[in-house]
Design an enzyme around this catalytic site. Structure first.
Site, PDB file in Angstrom:
ATOM      1  N   LYS A 114       0.818  -1.220   0.000  1.00 46.10           N
ATOM      2  CA  LYS A 114       0.000   0.000   0.000  1.00 46.10           C
ATOM      3  C   LYS A 114       0.847   1.264   0.000  1.00 46.10           C
ATOM      4  O   LYS A 114       0.456   2.268  -0.580  1.00 46.10           O
ATOM      5  CB  LYS A 114      -0.962   0.010   1.196  1.00 46.10           C
ATOM      6  CG  LYS A 114      -2.101  -0.971   1.013  1.00 46.10           C
ATOM      7  CD  LYS A 114      -3.302  -0.613   1.859  1.00 46.10           C
ATOM      8  CE  LYS A 114      -4.460  -1.526   1.536  1.00 46.10           C
ATOM      9  NZ  LYS A 114      -5.517  -1.507   2.542  1.00 46.10           N
ATOM     10  N   LYS A 206      -4.714  -9.888  -7.127  1.00 52.11           N
ATOM     11  CA  LYS A 206      -5.907  -9.995  -6.296  1.00 52.11           C
ATOM     12  C   LYS A 206      -7.001  -9.056  -6.810  1.00 52.11           C
ATOM     13  O   LYS A 206      -6.704  -7.950  -7.225  1.00 52.11           O
ATOM     14  CB  LYS A 206      -5.499  -9.585  -4.876  1.00 52.11           C
ATOM     15  CG  LYS A 206      -6.432 -10.007  -3.787  1.00 52.11           C
ATOM     16  CD  LYS A 206      -5.891  -9.562  -2.435  1.00 52.11           C
ATOM     17  CE  LYS A 206      -5.881  -8.058  -2.327  1.00 52.11           C
ATOM     18  NZ  LYS A 206      -5.572  -7.555  -0.980  1.00 52.11           N
ATOM     19  N   LYS A 209     -10.454  -3.349  -4.486  1.00 56.22           N
ATOM     20  CA  LYS A 209     -11.258  -2.123  -4.579  1.00 56.22           C
ATOM     21  C   LYS A 209     -10.506  -1.018  -5.277  1.00 56.22           C
ATOM     22  O   LYS A 209     -11.104  -0.141  -5.881  1.00 56.22           O
ATOM     23  CB  LYS A 209     -11.554  -1.593  -3.156  1.00 56.22           C
ATOM     24  CG  LYS A 209     -12.436  -2.438  -2.309  1.00 56.22           C
ATOM     25  CD  LYS A 209     -12.441  -1.885  -0.884  1.00 56.22           C
ATOM     26  CE  LYS A 209     -13.190  -2.808   0.049  1.00 56.22           C
ATOM     27  NZ  LYS A 209     -12.988  -2.518   1.467  1.00 56.22           N
TER      28      LYS A 209
HETATM   29  P1  TYM Z   1     -10.818  -5.232   3.545  1.00 60.95           P
HETATM   30  O1  TYM Z   1     -11.796  -4.155   3.788  1.00 60.95           O
HETATM   31  O2  TYM Z   1      -9.709  -4.974   2.579  1.00 60.95           O
HETATM   32  O3  TYM Z   1     -11.558  -6.525   3.030  1.00 60.95           O
HETATM   33  C1  TYM Z   1     -12.657  -7.060   3.745  1.00 60.95           C
HETATM   34  C2  TYM Z   1     -12.594  -8.566   3.723  1.00 60.95           C
HETATM   35  O4  TYM Z   1     -12.598  -9.041   2.369  1.00 60.95           O
HETATM   36  C3  TYM Z   1     -11.505  -9.927   2.172  1.00 60.95           C
HETATM   37  N1  TYM Z   1     -11.023  -9.779   0.788  1.00 60.95           N
HETATM   38  C4  TYM Z   1     -10.904 -10.782  -0.079  1.00 60.95           C
HETATM   39  N2  TYM Z   1     -11.173 -12.098   0.040  1.00 60.95           N
HETATM   40  C5  TYM Z   1     -10.961 -12.866  -1.053  1.00 60.95           C
HETATM   41  N3  TYM Z   1     -10.492 -12.379  -2.233  1.00 60.95           N
HETATM   42  C6  TYM Z   1     -10.217 -11.068  -2.387  1.00 60.95           C
HETATM   43  N4  TYM Z   1      -9.784 -10.596  -3.546  1.00 60.95           N
HETATM   44  C7  TYM Z   1     -10.417 -10.199  -1.277  1.00 60.95           C
HETATM   45  N5  TYM Z   1     -10.255  -8.871  -1.083  1.00 60.95           N
HETATM   46  C8  TYM Z   1     -10.621  -8.634   0.192  1.00 60.95           C
HETATM   47  C9  TYM Z   1     -10.452  -9.491   3.177  1.00 60.95           C
HETATM   48  O5  TYM Z   1      -9.536 -10.537   3.449  1.00 60.95           O
HETATM   49  C10 TYM Z   1     -11.303  -9.137   4.366  1.00 60.95           C
HETATM   50  O6  TYM Z   1     -11.628 -10.281   5.121  1.00 60.95           O
HETATM   51  N6  TYM Z   1      -7.787  -5.141   7.494  1.00 60.95           N
HETATM   52  C11 TYM Z   1      -9.069  -5.602   7.022  1.00 60.95           C
HETATM   53  C12 TYM Z   1     -10.248  -5.081   7.814  1.00 60.95           C
HETATM   54  C13 TYM Z   1     -10.151  -5.264   9.300  1.00 60.95           C
HETATM   55  C14 TYM Z   1     -10.343  -6.475   9.998  1.00 60.95           C
HETATM   56  C15 TYM Z   1     -10.192  -6.132  11.375  1.00 60.95           C
HETATM   57  C16 TYM Z   1     -10.623  -7.788   9.612  1.00 60.95           C
HETATM   58  C17 TYM Z   1      -9.911  -4.283  10.203  1.00 60.95           C
HETATM   59  N7  TYM Z   1      -9.937  -4.822  11.464  1.00 60.95           N
HETATM   60  C18 TYM Z   1     -10.308  -7.107  12.373  1.00 60.95           C
HETATM   61  C19 TYM Z   1     -10.734  -8.740  10.623  1.00 60.95           C
HETATM   62  C20 TYM Z   1     -10.578  -8.407  11.985  1.00 60.95           C
HETATM   63  C21 TYM Z   1      -9.234  -5.132   5.585  1.00 60.95           C
HETATM   64  O7  TYM Z   1      -8.599  -4.212   5.147  1.00 60.95           O
HETATM   65  O8  TYM Z   1     -10.216  -5.773   4.918  1.00 60.95           O
END
Ligand code: TYM
Length: 344
Positions: A114, A206, A209
């Site tokens: 990032k 991957k 967004k």
């Molecule tokens: P975020 O917002 O990027 O994504 C949310 C969830 O979607 C999953 N994900 C994917 N799974 C499969 N294939 C993909 N291409 C893909 N892109 C995203 C992510 O693995 C995630 O589960 N850091 C985290 C948010 C967070 C969090 C937490 C998660 C903040 N605090 C505590 C668990 C526990 C994030 O940026 O997810």
């Protein structure tokens, strides 16, 4: 004392919720509701580690909430809230900033991705992001965390933080009546055929967004025509589909589309290939477009309906925040005692 099982997970309100978020995370949040107490958090504090337009942040926060509900999360039986309404996340994150080591953070691949080449220009928040994530989970003594594959390293760090806190403060933790440690070591739940959904245009990247081209992903709000168009244009290779999963090796685009089909149909990749082994991509893509449309368009429709009433969404979030506080406040108070902070 064994910790009661509790599920926590979060999604960032940074726009363009896509099929990866849905299959890798949200569908699994829905399933876990049947036999666990769950907290599902719209992580707005995480979102601002890169600049967010304030109006868009508010809109995206409501959009993730609507996606949760439209996908089948029940905010009456479980807790749905936005992170900034529970100040304990930021307070515990500060304590964890003082527990986690720089060496641990330096290994985080997501920060490297990032921040890109110009690391000096990244926010300090982006660097300590994983400490806040550990705080999200441990503020509730959550034991299970459903996430996609890309969050695995952050979960390992959360376990390291919990372990180090338990060791560093062993004396006061024992005195507080927790002989087995105060924080549980949270377990990642990374299961199913679609834990890493890839770009429709490049099976080695991957689905994300932030990818510039919208054709690389299917958004939860895409209509049937757009979903069909994106699948039709998805990159493939010239061979027909193999009959066994082994035949998907070294065929990243084929593997990705089969994984997406399996995730949407809630079957294994083997099952998909039993049905489509030997088929051409044009035939398979037609079936995939039909399935994706049937699964996703009702969710998009319901999201639009929910978003037409933002007052109700805000009510759901503040009700969830109140109930989240009820769990977090005593854990945070105990944490402060353990660390040696005086409180009234
Ligand atoms: P975020 O917002 O990027 O994504 C949310 C969830 O979607 C999953 N994900 C994917 N799974 C499969 N294939 C993909 N291409 C893909 N892109 C995203 C992510 O693995 C995630 O589960 N850091 C985290 C948010 C967070 C969090 C937490 C998660 C903040 N605090 C505590 C668990 C526990 C994030 O940026 O997810």
């Amino acid at each position: 004392m064994a910790h009661k099982t509790r599920v926590f997970s979060g999604v960032q309100p940074t726009g363009n919720l896509h099929l990866g978020n849905y299959l890798g995370a949200i569908t699994r949040f829905v399933k876990l509701q049947a036999d666990h107490d769950c907290l599902y958090c719209v992580v707005d504090l995480h979102a601002i580690t890169t600049f967010q337009d304030p109006d868009e942040l508010a809109r995206n926060t409501r959009e993730v909430t609507a996606a949760f509900i439209a996908s089948g999360i029940d905010p009456a039986r479980h807790i749905v809230f936005n992170q900034s309404q529970v100040s304990g996340h930021a307070e515990l994150a500060w304590i964890f900033n003082c527990v986690a080591r720089l060496g641990w953070l330096n290994r985080m691949t997501q920060f490297k991705e990032k921040a890109g080449k110009d690391r000096e220009a990244a926010s300090a928040g982006l660097y300590v992001y994983p400490n806040l994530m550990a705080a999200d989970i441990l503020l509730y003594h959550a034991t299970h965390v459903p996430v996609g594959e890309d969050q695995k390293q952050h979960l390992e760090l959360a376990r390291d933080i919990a372990q180090k806190f338990n060791n560093d403060f062993a004396k006061t933790i024992a005195r507080a009546g927790y002989p087995d440690g105060f924080f549980p070591l949270p377990e990642p739940l990374i299961t199913g055929p679609a834990t890493r959904v890839m770009s429709l245009r490049d099976g080695t990247r991957k689905m994300s967004k932030s990818e510039e081209s919208d054709m690389t992903r299917i958004n939860l709000t895409d209509d049937a025509d757009l979903i069909a168009k994106k699948i039709k244009k998805a990159k493939t290779d010239p061979e027909p589909l193999p009959s066994e999963v082994k035949g998907l090796e070294a065929r990243p685009e084929a593997d990705n589309l089969v994984g997406i089909y399996a995730g949407l149909a809630e079957i294994s990749k083997d099952d998909v290939l039993r049905e489509f082994g030997g088929a051409t991509f044009s035939k398979f893509k037609e079936a995939l477009a039909e399935l994706a449309t049937a699964r996703l368009t009702p969710i998009g429709d319901e999201m639009r309906q929910l978003l037409a009433d933002p007052v109700e969404i805000d009510r759901i979030l503040s009700d969830g925040a109140r109930r989240a506080h009820d769990i977090a406040d005593p854990i945070l108070a105990k944490t402060k005692d353990i660390v040696g902070f005086i409180r009234s």
